[in-house]
Design a protein around this motif. Sequence first.
Motif, short mmCIF file in Angstrom:
data_model
loop_
_atom_site.label_atom_id
_atom_site.label_comp_id
_atom_site.label_asym_id
_atom_site.label_seq_id
_atom_site.Cartn_x
_atom_site.Cartn_y
_atom_site.Cartn_z
N LEU A 251 0.85 -1.19 0.00
CA LEU A 251 0.00 0.00 0.00
C LEU A 251 0.88 1.24 0.00
CD1 LEU A 251 -1.83 -2.31 1.16
CD2 LEU A 251 -3.21 -0.48 2.16
N ALA A 253 0.52 5.32 0.79
CA ALA A 253 -0.36 6.38 1.29
C ALA A 253 0.47 7.35 2.12
CB ALA A 253 -1.48 5.79 2.14
N SER A 257 -4.38 9.49 5.35
CA SER A 257 -4.81 8.23 4.73
C SER A 257 -3.81 7.11 5.01
CB SER A 257 -5.08 8.39 3.24
OG SER A 257 -3.95 8.90 2.59
N ALA A 261 -4.55 3.35 6.11
CA ALA A 261 -3.92 2.25 5.37
C ALA A 261 -3.15 1.34 6.33
CB ALA A 261 -2.99 2.80 4.30
N LEU A 277 3.22 -1.29 3.98
CA LEU A 277 2.88 0.11 3.68
C LEU A 277 4.14 0.92 3.38
CD1 LEU A 277 0.89 2.59 3.71
CD2 LEU A 277 1.43 2.80 6.16
N VAL A 304 -3.54 4.56 -1.87
CA VAL A 304 -4.74 5.00 -1.14
C VAL A 304 -4.63 6.49 -0.83
CG1 VAL A 304 -6.13 4.67 0.95
CG2 VAL A 304 -4.97 2.71 -0.08
N VAL A 341 -10.55 -0.22 2.92
CA VAL A 341 -9.23 -0.47 2.34
C VAL A 341 -8.91 -1.96 2.41
CG1 VAL A 341 -6.76 0.05 2.51
CG2 VAL A 341 -8.45 1.85 2.94
#
Lengths: 352, 176
Positions: A251, A253, A257, A261, A277, A304, A341
Amino acid sequence: MERNLMKGNEALAEAAIRAGCKCFFGYPITPQTELAAYMAKRMHKAGGVFLQAESEIAAINMVLGAASTGVRAMTSSSSPGVSLKAEGISYLAGSDVPALIINVQRGGPGLGGIQPSQADYWQATRAMGHGDFHILVFAPSSVQEMVDMVTKAFDTADKYRVPAMILADGLLGQMMEPVTFPEIDANAHDKSSWAATGHKNEREHHIINSLYLQPDGLEKTVVERFKRYEIIKAEETDAELYLTEDCDILLCAYGASARVAKSAVNSARELGIKAGLFRPKTLWPFPVKEINEAAKNASVILDVEMSMGQMIDDVKLALNCSKPVEFFGRTGGIIPTPAEVLEEIKKLGGAQ
Amino acid sequence: MTTEILLAGFGGQGVLFAGKILAYCGLMDSKELSWLPSYGPEMRGGTANCSVCISDEPIGSPLVLAPDILVAMNGPSYDKFINAVKPGGKVFIDSTLVEAKCERTDIECYYIPSSQLADDNQLKGGSNIILLGKIIKETGIFSLETMKKAIEKVVPPSKAHLIANNFRAIELGMNN
């Protein structure tokens, strides 16, 4: 160190005062107003100037004037107000004057709404005014990081003589979290070689200017500035890599956000899905090296944002489109939920 | 473990203030925490709500969508959030202002006539604090000492004379 409980907006203001900011010029706008209100209360006690200007345009030009003398100066606003400051920010960049601009983003375009948004990414990183230029863009995702990044933004701006922006949003501005204020050296930068402080017939004039009528002269200043940008790109990127070592679905972000996430990544891990992430802390320069490191084992990327998808351009560019990049976002002031998400992560079939 | 708390009511009932006391309790107990208010037009007399997360780990999203603890201080807030409460969650209702009775069997509801109690005990506007007293009694999330310390921290020096009343409201909530 003592933990204080502060709103993001107030923490930004306190951090700026501690970083030696001596001039704040602003104009009220939700959801940023507590920042200016805090400055109104505290700045004069700290030996500085707080001034509520007649407009955003006036405020940014006051920043240009004050910062030209070498003092740390700043302004803050929210999305529509930042658009009004665009001309002045271009002048700051063209004059090589460092200053801090804070954008506590809200939904747009137009007057938009007052709820949190991340729809000003393109503006901040691509076109914060007319002309060939960049500004430094920092993206905090907690109140503590707001504090830390204010100092970092002032320091980096001074070091390279480039304006800096903190790109926050209404959620971070309004929320309270514990913060500590580290001891800092607020007077580390010598600006005597360029600041317009009065020559007293003892030295050459220092001229702060962005007007060059001869094209070759203008080209020279822009090219010189872009050489500095190359150094900044090489040395000033920053990002958080969370559970990326073995991740199959990565992910991407930033800011508020990224918090959502991260919650979704944790839930995915509980289900046995290898999610991770990548969270850029600098948006310009974008952390190209870091995202490639984070994505090395991933088969798919999920970007995201609280927008229709803006940072996703940088994600694709940084990865040179070597992996599929999918998108999930909410806009207009809606904050995506971790459950939404997580659904996207499942849809992309993150391997278990 | 993270405890997610949602406080909701009319603007002016002290929803944000009560949330702030819970947040300061978290600070006093060296927890991770976040406090997020609703902001905008609802602050001017409409419905106001406030998300508080208390945890041993860093807080992810600070927005509470499915609370472990709900405080409902008026009818519209009760209607809006009662079905969002997590199974096993606890709901604290100002029964002076909320007429509804909850039909869910997977959550625990406490009906406290906190507005009436505040009026009867010369604690005008203390309904929010009475409900906090009930929360610490029924959930054990914070001790009475912690909450007293938090109140001393939250009440501004110019209103220090109100601290005693707030203590009284907490104890009233714990005993009802």
